[in-house]
Write a protein that holds these residues in place. Structure first.
Motif, PDB file in Angstrom:
ATOM      1  N   SER A 173       0.808  -1.223   0.000  1.00 33.86           N
ATOM      2  CA  SER A 173       0.000   0.000   0.000  1.00 33.86           C
ATOM      3  C   SER A 173       0.843   1.275   0.000  1.00 33.86           C
ATOM      4  CB  SER A 173      -0.948   0.001   1.201  1.00 33.86           C
ATOM      5  OG  SER A 173      -0.226  -0.101   2.418  1.00 33.86           O
ATOM      6  N   THR A 176       1.450   2.863  -3.404  1.00 33.08           N
ATOM      7  CA  THR A 176       0.344   3.403  -4.200  1.00 33.08           C
ATOM      8  C   THR A 176      -0.553   4.333  -3.392  1.00 33.08           C
ATOM      9  OG1 THR A 176      -1.045   1.486  -3.661  1.00 33.08           O
ATOM     10  CG2 THR A 176       0.292   1.342  -5.658  1.00 33.08           C
ATOM     11  N   SER A 177      -0.061   4.855  -2.281  1.00 36.14           N
ATOM     12  CA  SER A 177      -0.867   5.746  -1.453  1.00 36.14           C
ATOM     13  C   SER A 177      -1.052   7.091  -2.159  1.00 36.14           C
ATOM     14  CB  SER A 177      -0.197   5.973  -0.101  1.00 36.14           C
ATOM     15  OG  SER A 177       0.957   6.795  -0.248  1.00 36.14           O
ATOM     16  N   LYS A 178      -1.969   7.898  -1.639  1.00 41.01           N
ATOM     17  CA  LYS A 178      -2.258   9.206  -2.240  1.00 41.01           C
ATOM     18  C   LYS A 178      -1.079  10.160  -2.157  1.00 41.01           C
ATOM     19  CE  LYS A 178      -7.280   9.126  -1.670  1.00 41.01           C
ATOM     20  NZ  LYS A 178      -8.465   9.826  -1.132  1.00 41.01           N
ATOM     21  N   TYR A 183      -0.015   6.852  -7.394  1.00 43.46           N
ATOM     22  CA  TYR A 183      -1.447   6.757  -7.122  1.00 43.46           C
ATOM     23  C   TYR A 183      -2.253   7.363  -8.267  1.00 43.46           C
ATOM     24  CZ  TYR A 183      -5.981   7.720  -4.970  1.00 43.46           C
ATOM     25  OH  TYR A 183      -7.329   7.802  -4.717  1.00 43.46           O
ATOM     26  N   TYR A 184      -1.861   8.542  -8.718  1.00 45.37           N
ATOM     27  CA  TYR A 184      -2.629   9.241  -9.744  1.00 45.37           C
ATOM     28  C   TYR A 184      -2.414   8.633 -11.124  1.00 45.37           C
ATOM     29  CZ  TYR A 184      -3.304  12.460  -5.918  1.00 45.37           C
ATOM     30  OH  TYR A 184      -3.635  12.977  -4.701  1.00 45.37           O
ATOM     31  N   LYS A 187      -4.602   5.489 -10.958  1.00 49.96           N
ATOM     32  CA  LYS A 187      -6.018   5.854 -10.963  1.00 49.96           C
ATOM     33  C   LYS A 187      -6.471   6.251 -12.357  1.00 49.96           C
ATOM     34  CE  LYS A 187      -9.350   8.943  -8.733  1.00 49.96           C
ATOM     35  NZ  LYS A 187      -9.533  10.039  -7.728  1.00 49.96           N
TER      36      LYS A 187
END
Length: 289
Positions: A173, A176-178, A183-184, A187
């Motif tokens: 995690s 790939t956290s914000k 992450y973006y 997404k």
């Protein structure tokens, strides 16, 4: 322009309401045994905890495993060898007490409620067989589940799962956290294609960082499939798994949770013939209490 502003305001209000509910529910969270606090800590830190059905020690385990063994021979009897894409065969077993009761063991519900932080919804159970595939599609692509802010899925391997059987695989995690640019990028690619194949993800996060989860029959994987980027890996041999699903009650997108109890997938053949069963309805589903 106006619609965009309204959507952002609505989203902000929803977020604030969610945070308030979390704070209000803290004092109502059930107490945990020491062994279960270790599970909760792993879920909070990593979004995943891997154990065995023996270590969990639930009293309903033997009945559930016996029921699974009785149903599996009737699944996967078609000839899948000549197909390029072999979709999984999924059977709804939510209505059967041997499966449903295991998923509502009180210790388990207490762990899940402490992780989700709100009253929980237990949506049901799938018995699933996955078949050999050469190409990535559907859940073989990297993805995140979107039913709710936190989505706990429990997977139980019903056969030994090695690389050839296509184990569950995830990206840690923290990668790939914000707070990560990844992450973006991830997404955006999921939004535009529905999932990410191995080749594309390897360009964002190297394969050396991916975490496959092989295990013996009886391995239990408890994972937040909203938080973790995950998929089932390509396989050359069958894999049999049970899936249990939980969210907050109600979830953010309840319409995405109905396939655990409606008529999206078949039920066991003997069950369909029972005069005592009314399909599409469930006994006291939707809350841990």
């Amino acid at each position: 322009m106006i619609n965009n502003i309204q959507e952002k305001v609505s989203s902000l209000n929803y977020e604030l309401d969610y945070r308030v509910k979390l704070r209000q529910h803290v004092k109502k969270l059930p107490p945990l045994e020491e062994r279960d606090r270790r599970i909760l800590k792993s879920l909070k830190n990593e979004g995943i905890y891997i154990t065995t059905i023996t270590e969990l020690g639930f009293t309903s385990t033997s009945q559930m495993l016996d029921a699974a063994r009785s149903l599996l021979p009737s699944m996967g009897t078609a000839n899948y060898n000549d197909l390029v894409e072999n979709p999984p065969e999924i059977c709804i077993v939510t209505d059967l007490p041997e499966f449903y009761n295991w998923g509502k063991e009180q210790r388990l519900l207490n762990i899940i409620e402490n992780y989700i932080g709100l009253p929980i919804a237990y949506h049901g159970v799938h018995l699933r067989k996955d078949f050999a595939n050469k190409n990535q599609f559907a859940t073989l692509l990297w993805h995140r589940d979107i039913e709710d802010r936190r989505v706990l899925k429990i997977m139980i391997y019903l056969n030994d799962v090695e690389e050839k059987h296509g184990p569950f695989e995830y990206v840690p995690s923290h990668l790939t956290s914000k707070y990560q640019l990844n992450y973006y990028r991830i997404k955006y690619k999921i939004k535009n294609s529905g999932g990410i194949n191995d080749e594309t993800l390897n360009q964002i996060i190297p394969k050396s960082a991916w975490k496959p989860c092989p295990g013996k029959a009886g391995t239990v994987i408890i994972a937040d499939t909203r938080r973790l980027l995950h998929h089932g890996t390509l396989r050359t041999q069958e894999r049999s798994v049970l899936f249990f699903a939980y969210t907050a009650n109600p979830p953010k997108q309840p319409q995405l949770c109905t396939h655990f109890w409606d008529n999206s997938y078949p039920r066991p053949e003997f069950y369909l013939k029972s005069d005592e069963v009314k399909l599409g309805t469930l006994p006291t589903l939707g809350t841990s209490k």
